[in-house]
Design a protein around this motif. Structure first.
Motif, PDB file in Angstrom:
ATOM      1  N   GLN A 167      96.331 107.439  76.232  1.00 49.36           N
ATOM      2  CA  GLN A 167      97.647 107.825  76.565  1.00 49.36           C
ATOM      3  C   GLN A 167      98.369 109.520  75.635  1.00 49.36           C
ATOM      4  O   GLN A 167      98.526 109.549  74.789  1.00 49.36           O
ATOM      5  CB  GLN A 167      98.489 106.983  77.706  1.00 49.36           C
ATOM      6  N   ILE A 175      90.365 112.561  77.042  1.00 50.88           N
ATOM      7  CA  ILE A 175      89.943 112.899  78.155  1.00 50.88           C
ATOM      8  C   ILE A 175      89.350 113.912  77.880  1.00 50.88           C
ATOM      9  O   ILE A 175      87.847 113.775  79.521  1.00 50.88           O
ATOM     10  CB  ILE A 175      91.295 113.765  78.956  1.00 50.88           C
ATOM     11  N   THR A 231      86.075 112.982  80.419  1.00 47.76           N
ATOM     12  CA  THR A 231      85.610 112.965  81.834  1.00 47.76           C
ATOM     13  C   THR A 231      84.802 114.335  81.627  1.00 47.76           C
ATOM     14  O   THR A 231      83.729 114.907  82.887  1.00 47.76           O
ATOM     15  CB  THR A 231      87.151 113.765  82.360  1.00 47.76           C
ATOM     16  N   GLY A 234      90.552 108.077  85.734  1.00 47.85           N
ATOM     17  CA  GLY A 234      91.783 108.677  86.570  1.00 47.85           C
ATOM     18  C   GLY A 234      93.022 108.399  85.611  1.00 47.85           C
ATOM     19  O   GLY A 234      93.758 108.920  86.073  1.00 47.85           O
ATOM     20  N   VAL A 235      92.639 107.182  86.074  1.00 44.00           N
ATOM     21  CA  VAL A 235      93.569 106.753  85.715  1.00 44.00           C
ATOM     22  C   VAL A 235      94.814 107.350  84.153  1.00 44.00           C
ATOM     23  O   VAL A 235      95.833 108.159  84.053  1.00 44.00           O
ATOM     24  CB  VAL A 235      94.363 105.084  85.086  1.00 44.00           C
ATOM     25  N   LEU A 264      93.718 110.133  82.778  1.00 42.55           N
ATOM     26  CA  LEU A 264      94.612 111.261  83.282  1.00 42.55           C
ATOM     27  C   LEU A 264      95.309 111.745  83.959  1.00 42.55           C
ATOM     28  O   LEU A 264      96.258 112.573  83.726  1.00 42.55           O
ATOM     29  CB  LEU A 264      93.163 111.977  84.103  1.00 42.55           C
ATOM     30  N   ALA A 265      95.760 110.834  84.657  1.00 41.85           N
ATOM     31  CA  ALA A 265      96.965 110.964  85.538  1.00 41.85           C
ATOM     32  C   ALA A 265      98.125 110.403  85.288  1.00 41.85           C
ATOM     33  O   ALA A 265      99.577 111.296  84.698  1.00 41.85           O
ATOM     34  CB  ALA A 265      97.261 109.313  87.154  1.00 41.85           C
ATOM     35  N   THR A 267      96.857 117.707  88.608  1.00 36.69           N
ATOM     36  CA  THR A 267      97.142 117.285  86.712  1.00 36.69           C
ATOM     37  C   THR A 267      97.828 117.881  86.150  1.00 36.69           C
ATOM     38  O   THR A 267      97.511 117.400  84.549  1.00 36.69           O
ATOM     39  CB  THR A 267      95.197 116.629  85.906  1.00 36.69           C
ATOM     40  N   LEU A 287      97.410 107.337  90.837  1.00 37.34           N
ATOM     41  CA  LEU A 287      95.396 106.856  91.183  1.00 37.34           C
ATOM     42  C   LEU A 287      94.728 107.754  91.624  1.00 37.34           C
ATOM     43  O   LEU A 287      93.377 108.153  91.534  1.00 37.34           O
ATOM     44  CB  LEU A 287      95.986 105.852  91.633  1.00 37.34           C
ATOM     45  N   GLY A 301      93.851 110.661  89.865  1.00 34.49           N
ATOM     46  CA  GLY A 301      92.739 110.268  88.905  1.00 34.49           C
ATOM     47  C   GLY A 301      91.241 110.129  88.959  1.00 34.49           C
ATOM     48  O   GLY A 301      90.514 110.220  88.744  1.00 34.49           O
ATOM     49  N   ALA A 356      87.721 111.762  88.307  1.00 36.86           N
ATOM     50  CA  ALA A 356      86.668 111.340  88.162  1.00 36.86           C
ATOM     51  C   ALA A 356      85.559 111.760  88.586  1.00 36.86           C
ATOM     52  O   ALA A 356      84.331 111.748  88.375  1.00 36.86           O
ATOM     53  CB  ALA A 356      86.961 110.075  87.877  1.00 36.86           C
TER      54      ALA A 356
END
Lengths: 211, 211, 211, 211
Positions: C101, C107, C111, C160-161, C163-164, D111, D157, D160, D164
């Motif tokens: 985080q 990230i 990714t 994904g999480v 990044l979110a 994002t 999510l 995300g 992804a």
DNA sequence: GATGAATGAGCATTCATTCAT
DNA sequence: AATGAATGAATGCTCATTCAT
């Protein structure tokens, strides 16, 4: 959108000329070592403008060389039909030297200092070389130029003389004409009379002569 | 830095030699463009050490040139007492070319590419030049070398040939011996028989000959 | 000359740390887009110093990523022997999210944004992935995690999480724990009781709720 | 720039469309990193023209995002009246993912990568979010979606998963459907039967599985 | 209104030189 | 005296933005 061959806009043409002129001077003075920013500054132009016209330092360098080579090639081609083949060769050699004197970048090109050889410059150098080769062959067939040298040696000596002319500090007392006459006489067939040797004319180089 | 004349410590002397050797190789291969870090690395020495021995890149460069010039001067001096003056001159020319070939830094020096000339190098170049001038004068007095050229032209042509030999990419088909023979024959007096011209030997340069 | 594995000099080590710290912060804040000059400035170091330690932007970036990945790998490896396989997997997922985080560079790495894939980073990412795959398999064999998902999907959702969580502006009202619990419950076998679903705890996200 | 509301001239409208189309493709392929010159070139338009329509790179970027968001909002709004609320939510999630996949710029937007958020885009994102929130609430009231998650987590999510999907290099073996099914099942109420979990379908992700 | 040339700050990287250890 | 780390100006090049035509 531009259909590719429209003539350049007025300001673009002006800038392009300024860049070329600045580059000509800069390369002539320093060889390929000058910085692009320096050239841009001399041309009163941003580096981005320079980049727009010549996307690479190499590209700019090549552009300069090309104009010069193109003119040399013309001269050589014109000499091909001259009456006296030897004189045609010698005259073209003289012209090349005269043109190249004080132009560091041409020397860099002729001596191939750090050149990427796939380039247009390489092609044009080859073309120039071939024109010179034609002149040489003709003069040899005519009997006025010795047959045991090839175009490779002639070009090497030619490049050498050019470079020598630029020695910095300029070699004191160096007379291009006299240096060239050595080259010419060395190229002549023993049979044919040395046209350029004129003992009376001797004007000794100043300085450093032996005591 | 050592202002007086105390002899160098053993390790200092060893390092100095290593640096010089590395610099010799590096300059020979790349000309003055090599980075000092590169030279230091080749010498297995820190850049600081290099700096202690040679406070400037130029200083190192000069040191290299000096040793080379010193040796050329020796040769020229030795040739001064030879029986045949023309041969003495020509031989020394040959030796110089042979020595300089593949030594980019000597070319840089002889052609003065980017050199600040207040230096010792200038002095030694002058000395070399003077030795050559002596050889030239002797040969001219002996009648075997034409009298209308001075040392300035000879040195220019000499530097030129050397440079030509290093053209990169190497000029294809270029034969140093043949190029030198042109120089020699061009220097000869018309009276004296051309020693190097041997029509039968002709081996044409490959490529680019005229059609 | 250095025999290659000598420990760094004190000042070098200090600078290296400063650079890494500055880079960590800078990359965390902006991702790989930060300029090296910016990092150098933050580290109170010249750009040359930065260059000495990391010859490429990529090299610096990789160094940062590596330390992070190494620690994640450790955690995953440690979890391999835990009693409850599902919990082991979920815990490691949680830890990864917590670690990543606010670290934009991780990230970017996970990714694969603009990464040259031959790199060490790619290798370490693969290693991390494999550790996670082991945890996943174990949990599936134990029956607590559904068998129709593979490591690819888990990693994707995980990335994904992460990044979110970094969405700028931070998604208002977003609760990482709750987002993760969805992921966890989605991964669970239908048979096993959902451990994280606690209806009473519900604390609605502020703002933008439907009316 | 046009302050009033006169309709655009025909050619202006055409150019605007071309620019948008080119930008759509370019941003989709490369994300916000593409240069405006590149976009102008693809649009067969001068950069000045581009600038007239969009005074900033950001402005163009926003325009693209806006059209995409508008369409997503439509879809979400349409789903509001569907019979099965959970299915409405899930379907819209699926559609969003499908739309966003391979559209780098939407990801950047969702994002928030480097976005200055005073913008219209922020407003539309909020609107989209609200539509989704409505779907979520309805599904929760219907009892099919767990009540302890808010719209913030769902959007996180969702973003995300989208991201992804675009991991470059594409995560090997990643199956979007399977990843989404985890999200869906995680969102479901424990009471309601998991619609998407189908143990038999399992097709393991290739590579990197644990040994 | 369109065009494409000009601008110049910015980027990653290099390297001669200086200096702490 | 040697070492090698630090420095920072400079280089070739890019690109968002502005402006002359």
């Amino acid at each position: 959108m531009q259909a590719d061959n429209r003539p350049l806009r007025a300001d673009a043409r002006r800038n392009r000329q300024r860049i070329l002129e600045a580059a000509r001077q800069a390369f002539a003075a320093e060889g390929r070592a000058v910085s692009l920013d320096e050239i841009a500054r001399r041309a009163h132009v941003g580096p981005g403008t320079l980049y727009r016209h010549f996307p690479t330092k190499e590209a700019l360098f090549e552009a300069i060389i090309q104009e010069r080579l193109r003119s040399l090639i013309e001269q050589a081609r014109a000499a091909r039909t001259a009456a006296d083949p030897a004189e045609a060769l010698f005259t073209t050699i003289d012209a090349t030297v005269a043109d190249a004197q004080a132009k560091a970048e041409l020397i860099d090109a002729l001596t191939g200092a750090g050149i990427d050889v796939q380039s247009t410059v390489a092609a044009m150098t080859a073309e120039f070389r071939q024109e010179m080769a034609r002149l040489l062959t003709r003069a040899q067939e005519h009997g006025t130029v010795r047959r045991d040298v090839g175009i490779a040696e002639v070009m090497a000596l030619l490049g050498g003389v050019i470079l020598a002319l630029r020695g910095r500090p300029a070699l004191p007392g160096m007379n291009p004409e006299r240096a060239l006459s050595v080259l010419r006489d060395g190229l002549r067939s023993p049979a044919s009379a040395p046209a350029t040797f004129e003992p009376g004319v001797h004007q000794p180089s100043p300085g450093q002569e032996a005591g």
